[in-house]
Design a protein around this motif. Structure first.
Motif: not given
Length: 996
Positions: A101-119, A480-488
């Motif tokens: 998170t520190a590499i990709v979002w320097p000086n920014t708070f990012v929730d762990e769930a956001n990182l999991r979505v990108h992974i 659990k495939s009850l919610l779909v995530a995508r990045i746009e």
């Protein structure tokens, strides 16, 4: 026992790297040396970094921020790409979630769930775990590591990759981030059918993967359609009246008329294009009618639709999408045998994506095969079941799922209908959720289409649900495939599939929470768009729409709820006012208008509505009232109400917006004096607010008012000041307020004034610069008309001939009949100016009738004068005299004196046709009056024409001395333009006069 590992690679390299990972970062150098196959520790040297690295079928070019697979660009958000670059840069090392998170979002708070979505997005894009390939591994409680062999690319690899990427045309189709399983035959068949038959509907029950297959088909055949491939997602649309508008907006056709269908057909008529209408079942009659109309009107268009039932439209071919292949009952089925069936293959891939340790072996293969049979091979049901493997295990999954399905059939031997199978799977998945996740899941049903995590937190976190918990529950529901995530566009978006949302919505209604959730939903979007409205001032149209345009379906849903019984009209009014830029920047003028009208109707029944909302709504209503019909009194009335409110609130911004609208209206209806008063008020307000750019715009308005009023020196003074002082603001607010490029419009005005003052060469130069400045795909009909009409005014027929056909084409394709009629007027004038009055006069007469009926009379007198000239050339003197007399009367009544000198001259020429002494006297009097009017305006060009006509009359009657005295002094005042028709004609006459 044989073993097939779907997401496991048994190679010495990976074995070595995994061992090193377990030993920790101190051994990372050895691992990375292995992975980079000889490249030094750390990211390769700068030249190698420029060339990038390869792994599997992928080529990563970090400097270009580009990931390619077999030469084709893999579309990823920039954040996801940064995550991949960081992992590869530290290949073989474990990067903790905090480090990554520190590499990709320097000086920014990012929730762990956001990182999991990108992974998760990366794994899907790389098809991690499919066909035995592993790239990114999650080390429990430690972090993530990149485990695939990585090799530095050479120059040949880089050139080939870039060449391949550039050679492939882009389209706007959404990316397919996961491999499509078991649909190759269907995709091949549909691709063939759509090419042959033009109209194909993919039919199947919910959860069958119709959208996925349609997108794959579109991606497959997109290169065959030079006009592009478009997808229209109708899943979130509930109002059948918006089907055509939403389709037009998706294609990029502005919706500015009550019936956008003709404009849409005109736009597509010559296009070799593919249109995908996705999720038609709830709007089936309207989709069928739209498809039929488009296919009839656009012979090169092909339509691919998805629906749970056929559209039953003319020309439709139906493809029924089958379930995935399921294995037969076989107790000793091996893993290898089971994987021959696409349903098992899908289950294994999705289970691996959610649970690194999953392996399909012979022991569990029969169980997985049984699960897929029970789920009837329905892809969504299989994905949902696979999402529970990490919680229940395969055997536990089979038991829980089997019990749920058995309960539904009540022990009958007959199988469930497929739609009931999916419902049972949803019931079962829902029952497995913890209580808190069930609450969050059903609350998400208030969202329509895509939504962001911030919105989810506001809607779902109330009472027993904490904000921080919502984010972790989002990640769990995605798994659990009850919610779909995508990045746009680097925004993580979530959505419930339509089947899942319908299920969750029933749960929300049953819980009694629908009203409260809908209120929080509407309040969130009200607050968001009140902030977003301010950003219109600082962002370009494209930037603003990228950030907020995708939220339109949720705004629609919030507004619809607010004005329902039991909703909140005040909240609806506030959201309507705040979301005005959303509709206008999308080009949805008609929808914007009726939503504003609904809000204003609500205001009229309430006593405590916000006056600022009233001001904003009335201001926008003025612009949204049907622009195809020309200036209408209702628009002026709305602007006057808005101006009154803006003055009471002392809101300078809105005073300027509304004064601009009223000025445009006054000019369009030919009220030059009123336009002058409004321009003066505009300058006063702009001066008070202190914005120099606004003052400059006021100078342009004043210049045009004075120009049409006949005061050319004052008009020149204001336009020169505008061009000297105007600096285009970085803010997009000017385009929102004033609609067009102000500098280009100012140059057009300058060109008109320069020509009148005798500077034809400078006028032509200004016109060409203006045309160059506004060349763009967004060059609209109103601006085209301004340029083309001015070009004809100054005699620049070349520019006019360039603009008029474009004006006619654009206005025809967009259904803007008023601008099309004005284009026809200009085309007719071109014919007359080119010496073909026989063609031009009937066309001008017909077009003028349409223009006048629209209320647009600004240039009517000028057009009448040209028609009178044309009628005179074809010996229709009586109607010509009637036309010019009407034009003169209009000029004098409205004090729009610009063309009065030329009209008086034309009247004199027509009076000469009678040939009587009285007529000759009348003609000379008309020429003298024309000279007086031209001199009063300091309009040297009009003065030359009048002097030439007067000199010719006197010369023809032997009064050469008087003729020379009339023309020579006027001609002598010119310093340029001697190759123009007027000056050539005057010079020829002077030569004859001097010779005689």
């Amino acid at each position: 026992m044989s073993r097939v590992t779907v997401a496991h690679v048994r190679t010495s390299v990976i074995a070595n790297s995994t061992q090193a990972v377990r030993q920790g970062p101190r051994h990372a150098a050895t691992v990375r040396q292995v992975h980079f196959s000889g490249v030094s520790v750390g990211w390769p040297a700068s030249d190698a970094r420029n060339r990038g690295v390869t792994f599997g079928a992928f080529h990563l070019l970090p400097e270009q921020k580009l990931l390619l697979e077999a030469g084709r660009e893999v579309r990823l958000g920039s954040r996801s790409l940064e995550v991949l670059i960081a992992l590869i840069e530290h290949a073989g090392q474990i990067l903790s979630k905090a480090e990554l998170t520190a590499i990709v979002w320097p000086n920014t708070f990012v929730d762990e769930a956001n990182l999991r979505v990108h992974i998760g997005a990366l794994r899907k894009a790389l098809r991690d775990g499919q066909e035995g390939k592993r790239f990114i591994v999650n080390v429990p409680s430690r972090g993530y590591t990149f485990v695939a062999p990585v090799t530095a690319a050479d120059d040949t690899d880089q050139r080939a990759a870039l060449t391949g990427a550039r050679s492939r045309s882009r389209n706007d189709l959404p990316s397919l981030l996961t491999r499509i399983v078991g649909r190759d035959d269907a995709i091949d068949t549909i691709a063939t059918q759509i090419s042959r038959h033009r109209f194909v509907t993919i039919v199947g029950v919910g959860g069958m993967g119709k959208t996925t297959v349609a997108l794959a088909v579109a991606e497959r055949v997109a290169h065959e359609y030079t006009g592009g491939a478009y997808i229209v997602d109708l899943s979130a649309l509930e109002d059948r009246n918006l089907v055509v508008s939403v389709t037009a907006s998706a294609i990029g056709v502005p919706v500015q008329s009550q019936n956008p269908l003709p404009g849409l057909i005109a736009f597509l008529r010559e296009q070799n294009a593919l249109l995908v209408l996705d999720t038609c079942e709830h709007l089936i009659e309207d989709c069928a009618a739209l498809a039929e109309d488009l296919l009839k009107g656009a012979p090169r268009l092909h339509v691919l639709a998805t629906s749970r039932e056929p559209l039953r439209a003319e020309g439709e071919r139906v493809f029924r999408l089958p379930s995935l292949g399921v294995p037969p009952q076989q107790e000793d089925m091996s893993a290898e045998q089971a994987l021959q069936f696409s349903s098992v293959e899908l289950f294994a891939e999705r289970a691996t994506a959610n649970f690194d340790a999953f392996e399909l072996d012979d022991a569990i293969a029969p169980i997985v095969a049984g699960i897929c049979r029970r789920l009837d091979g329905i892809p969504l049901a299989i994905e949902m079941a696979a999402g529970q493997v990490n919680i229940l295990g395969v055997r536990g999954l089979a038991k829980h799922l089997g019990d749920a399905l058995l309960l539904l059939t009540q022990g009958r031997r007959t199988a469930l209908p497929r739609h009931q199978t999916l419902g049972a799977t949803l019931d079962w998945s829902h029952e497995l959720l913890p209580d808190s996740e069930r609450i969050v899941f059903r609350r998400f049903a208030v969202f329509v289409g895509d939504f962001a995590a911030e919105a989810a937190v506001v809607v779902a976190s109330v009472n027993e649900i904490a904000e921080a918990d919502v984010l972790s529950m989002i990640a769990s529901l995605v798994a659990k495939s009850l919610l779909v995530a995508r990045i746009e566009d680097d925004i993580v978006r979530y959505r419930l599939l339509d089947t899942t949302r319908a299920y969750a919505h029933r749960k929300l209604v049953d819980s009694g929470e629908l009203g409260a959730c809908a209120r929080r939903h509407a309040e969130f979007y009200r607050d968001l768009f009140e902030s977003a409205e301010m950003e219109v001032e600082t962002r370009s149209k494209n930037e603003w729409l990228a950030l907020y345009g995708w939220l339109i379906d949720n705004v629609r849903a919030a507004l619809d709820w607010a004005f329902l019984p039991g909703g909140d009209p005040q909240l609806g009014v506030a959201l309507t006012a705040a979301s005005i830029p959303l509709w206008t920047l999308h080009g949805l003028t008609v929808e914007c208008r009726w939503r504003i009208q609904r809000a204003i109707a609500a205001i009229e029944t309430e006593t405590d509505m916000n006056p600022r909302d009233q001001m904003r709504l009335n201001a926008a209503l003025g612009w949204c009232l049907d622009p195809t019909k020309g200036p209408i009194p209702e628009a002026a009335a709305a602007w006057r109400r808005a101006l009154d409110a803006a003055e009471r609130l002392d809101d300078g911004d809105y005073q300027l917006r509304v004064l601009w609208g009223l000025w445009v209206y006054s000019m369009d209806v030919g009220e030059a004096l009123e336009a002058y008063r409004l321009a003066r008020r505009f300058i006063e307000v702009a001066t008070r607010t202190g914005d120099g750019a606004d003052v400059a715009v006021g100078d342009r308005l004043m210049s045009i008012s004075l120009h049409y009023g006949g005061d050319q020196p004052a008009a020149r003074e204001h336009i020169d000041r505008m061009l000297l002082n105007y600096v285009k603001p970085r803010s997009a607010l000017h385009n929102v307020r004033f609609h067009h490029d102000q500098m280009a419009l100012a140059r057009v005005t300058l060109a008109r004034i320069l020509w009148l003052q005798g500077f034809s060469e400078q006028a032509t130069k200004a016109m060409r610069i203006a045309l160059t400045e506004v060349r763009s795909p967004e060059l609209g009909p109103s601006l085209l008309h301004v340029i083309a009409e001015a070009a004809l005014f100054i005699g620049d027929l070349e520019t006019a001939e360039e603009c008029v056909p474009t004006l006619l084409d654009v206005s025809s394709r967009t259904g803007l009949h008023r601008w099309h009629a004005l284009g026809c007027c200009l085309q007719a004038i071109l014919h007359i100016k080119r010496g073909d009055p026989t063609t031009g006069v009937p066309l001008l007469r017909s077009a003028l009738d349409t223009v006048v009926s629209s209320g647009f009379t600004r240039d009517y007198s000028t057009f009448l004068g040209v028609m009178a000239e044309g009628l005179g050339r074809i010996d229709e003197v009586a109607p010509a005299r009637a036309a010019v007399e009407e034009a003169i009367r209009r000029c004098e009544q409205t004090e729009q004196l610009l063309c009065l000198p030329e009209l008086l001259r034309i009247r004199g020429e027509l009076e000469l046709y009678e040939g009587t002494p009285e007529a000759l006297t009348a003609a000379e009097d008309s020429f003298l009056r024309a000279l007086d009017q031209a001199r009063a305006q300091s309009a040297l060009a009009w003065e030359l024409r009048a002097a030439t006509s007067l000199a010719r009359l006197r010369h023809n009657h032997g009064r050469n001395h008087e003729a020379l005295a009339a023309l020579a002094p006027v001609y002598a005042r010119f310093r340029e333009g001697f190759d123009t028709a007027d000056l050539i004609q005057a010079h020829t006459l002077l030569t004859a006069l001097k010779a005689s």
